[in-house]
Scaffold this motif. Sequence first.
Motif, PDB file in Angstrom:
ATOM      1  N   ARG A 243      -3.583   5.553  15.565  1.00 37.62           N
ATOM      2  CA  ARG A 243      -3.054   5.870  14.231  1.00 37.62           C
ATOM      3  C   ARG A 243      -2.824   4.624  13.375  1.00 37.62           C
ATOM      4  O   ARG A 243      -2.606   4.744  12.167  1.00 37.62           O
TER       5      ARG A 243
ATOM      6  N   GLY B 163       1.306  12.277   4.779  1.00 40.55           N
ATOM      7  CA  GLY B 163       0.271  12.067   5.782  1.00 40.55           C
ATOM      8  C   GLY B 163       0.313  10.684   6.396  1.00 40.55           C
ATOM      9  O   GLY B 163      -0.649  10.280   7.057  1.00 40.55           O
ATOM     10  N   HIS B 164       1.407   9.961   6.208  1.00 34.36           N
ATOM     11  CA  HIS B 164       1.543   8.620   6.769  1.00 34.36           C
ATOM     12  C   HIS B 164       2.956   8.413   7.310  1.00 34.36           C
ATOM     13  O   HIS B 164       3.878   9.155   6.971  1.00 34.36           O
ATOM     14  N   GLU B 165       3.094   7.384   8.141  1.00 40.60           N
ATOM     15  CA  GLU B 165       4.395   7.070   8.731  1.00 40.60           C
ATOM     16  C   GLU B 165       4.582   5.557   8.765  1.00 40.60           C
ATOM     17  O   GLU B 165       3.640   4.804   9.025  1.00 40.60           O
TER      18      GLU B 165
ATOM     19  N   LEU C 178      -2.996   1.692  10.974  1.00 34.01           N
ATOM     20  CA  LEU C 178      -3.807   1.199   9.862  1.00 34.01           C
ATOM     21  C   LEU C 178      -3.741  -0.314   9.773  1.00 34.01           C
ATOM     22  O   LEU C 178      -4.761  -0.979   9.630  1.00 34.01           O
TER      23      LEU C 178
ATOM     24  N   ALA D 197       2.048   0.389   9.750  1.00 31.06           N
ATOM     25  CA  ALA D 197       1.625   1.444   8.831  1.00 31.06           C
ATOM     26  C   ALA D 197       0.681   2.369   9.585  1.00 31.06           C
ATOM     27  O   ALA D 197      -0.358   1.915  10.093  1.00 31.06           O
ATOM     28  N   LEU D 198       1.056   3.640   9.676  1.00 30.66           N
ATOM     29  CA  LEU D 198       0.287   4.597  10.488  1.00 30.66           C
ATOM     30  C   LEU D 198      -0.272   5.726   9.634  1.00 30.66           C
ATOM     31  O   LEU D 198       0.383   6.198   8.696  1.00 30.66           O
ATOM     32  N   ARG D 199      -1.465   6.161   9.988  1.00 28.72           N
ATOM     33  CA  ARG D 199      -2.006   7.403   9.431  1.00 28.72           C
ATOM     34  C   ARG D 199      -1.419   8.564  10.228  1.00 28.72           C
ATOM     35  O   ARG D 199      -1.099   8.430  11.415  1.00 28.72           O
ATOM     36  N   GLY D 200      -1.260   9.691   9.578  1.00 29.87           N
ATOM     37  CA  GLY D 200      -0.638  10.837  10.237  1.00 29.87           C
ATOM     38  C   GLY D 200       0.857  10.852   9.981  1.00 29.87           C
ATOM     39  O   GLY D 200       1.522   9.817  10.064  1.00 29.87           O
TER      40      GLY D 200
ATOM     41  N   ASP E 202       0.814  -1.229   0.000  1.00 31.16           N
ATOM     42  CA  ASP E 202       0.000   0.000   0.000  1.00 31.16           C
ATOM     43  C   ASP E 202       0.841   1.269   0.000  1.00 31.16           C
ATOM     44  O   ASP E 202       0.475   2.279   0.615  1.00 31.16           O
TER      45      ASP E 202
ATOM     46  N   VAL F  65       6.871   5.827   2.510  1.00 32.60           N
ATOM     47  CA  VAL F  65       5.458   6.091   2.808  1.00 32.60           C
ATOM     48  C   VAL F  65       4.745   6.565   1.548  1.00 32.60           C
ATOM     49  O   VAL F  65       5.366   7.112   0.635  1.00 32.60           O
TER      50      VAL F  65
ATOM     51  N   ASP G 185       2.663   9.042   1.245  1.00 38.42           N
ATOM     52  CA  ASP G 185       2.662  10.509   1.203  1.00 38.42           C
ATOM     53  C   ASP G 185       3.026  11.025   2.583  1.00 38.42           C
ATOM     54  O   ASP G 185       3.244  10.253   3.520  1.00 38.42           O
TER      55      ASP G 185
END
Length: 493
Positions: A409, A371-373, A411, A316-319, A46, A367, A369
């Motif tokens: 956060r 907005g992810h980490e 995913l 996989a994190l959002r933010g 992803d 990542v 973008d």
Amino acid sequence: MARIAVIGAGVGAMAAAARLAVAGHRVAVYERTETYGGAVRRFERDGFGFDTGPGLLPLPAVYRDLFIKTGKEPLESCVELVQVDPSARHLFADGTEAPLPNASRAGVVAALDEALGAGAGGRWGDFLVRAREAWDRTRRPLLEEPLWPNWQVLAEREPYPSVPHKRLLRTRRAGTLAEIGAWELRDPRLVALLESHALAYGLDPREAPASAAVLPYLEHAFGTWYVRGGIRELARAVYERCLARRVEFHFGAEVTGVVEKDGRAAGVELADGTVAEADLVVCGVAPGVLDRPAPRAEGEVVPQRGAASRLTVLLALRGGRPRGTAHRTVVHAEDREAELDALFGVATAMASRPTVTVLRPDDPALVPDTGHEAITLTATVPSGSDTDARHAEDLITVAERAVPELRDRLLWHEVRTPADIAEVTGAAGGAVPAPALAAAEGRLLHPSNSTALPGLFMAGGWSHPGGGLPHAGMSGALVAGLIVEGPEFRGSQ
């Protein structure tokens, strides 16, 4: 010009292949999996990317030397190296936090004094001075030279100049890393800092020799580096350097044994029954991978057994990654003795709250973008251990101390167990070799790069000078030196 067959496409084996090819030999690499790199792999999903093997590079000079000796393009022209600063942020069991600068003794001393109290930094600084003495005494025989025939000298001699300790009216010197911590550092947090370097390599500080002090010293003296895009990019660069020097690669080609003829290595036998003839053979795989292993001479170092493994959890994190976040955070176990007992006791099992290393690289390549980490968690576990989703949850729980709102956060996550390492490397139980260390009756030395069978050589982490990216790379240099210059080769000058 000799025909040379290399078994395995790990980083150490490829380092040997590149050096031998530039010396004019015809080199062919036979790898049982479908890609290069050995344990240095990448997982992608992803738009996220993760290293599933080593995440940082100590002692990059080993690979700078490899690229200088094998072509016009230096290492920095092939990969982007970034010095990690702080080298690590340490979260101790009592809640104390200590971010330590990279490759700065004065900076580390000041940081420890500020975090742990006056005098703590000075004790650590004094320890580093003694660790440097151990490094100076062992650097050449343990990293830059082939293993001496009289290796027992290294097995018996303890190079660490520890301060005397009076006990029961007798003066003793530290024989283990744990004794250094107890006698010289005298602070449970400094002890945890010291022992975490041994634990990262699967070593029990209560059994590891005092010479293991070179492990934190190596990081202190030469710094900690990251390869932009992940350490897998280093393996890619070494592979491409091999291709540029016309090394042939055969993937999906499992070698089952070394062919002998007239008392010499004469090629390799593949799983399909075919034979690839060669004048010389370099074996870069773990003990037990071949059906017919290399013969050992009487009195030779026995391959390391009982090495630990690793559990890795990919998050996989959002933010996005917050500004100022440390690349590496070490979250120390709340009960250090319980962790060591669980890892190295008679009934080995994973501790419920182990020491966890949290890697949070500032790397857009990993990542989808901003907005992810992408975060990687690792913990040392017994080789062959039956880790499962519950153990992965334990690591995530520990990591929450370092990553606020982690679960909110999250995913998804992926887990890499000792069984996965075993599948990739062939090492029994997913064991990961430790670097060679002096003393300890030779238990932490590794077999020589030359063998009892003429024409057969050993490279990679399961041969001298042992595990870790710098050591594996140096094994390739030693093998190339022994082949090109002969048995009189005594290492780089």
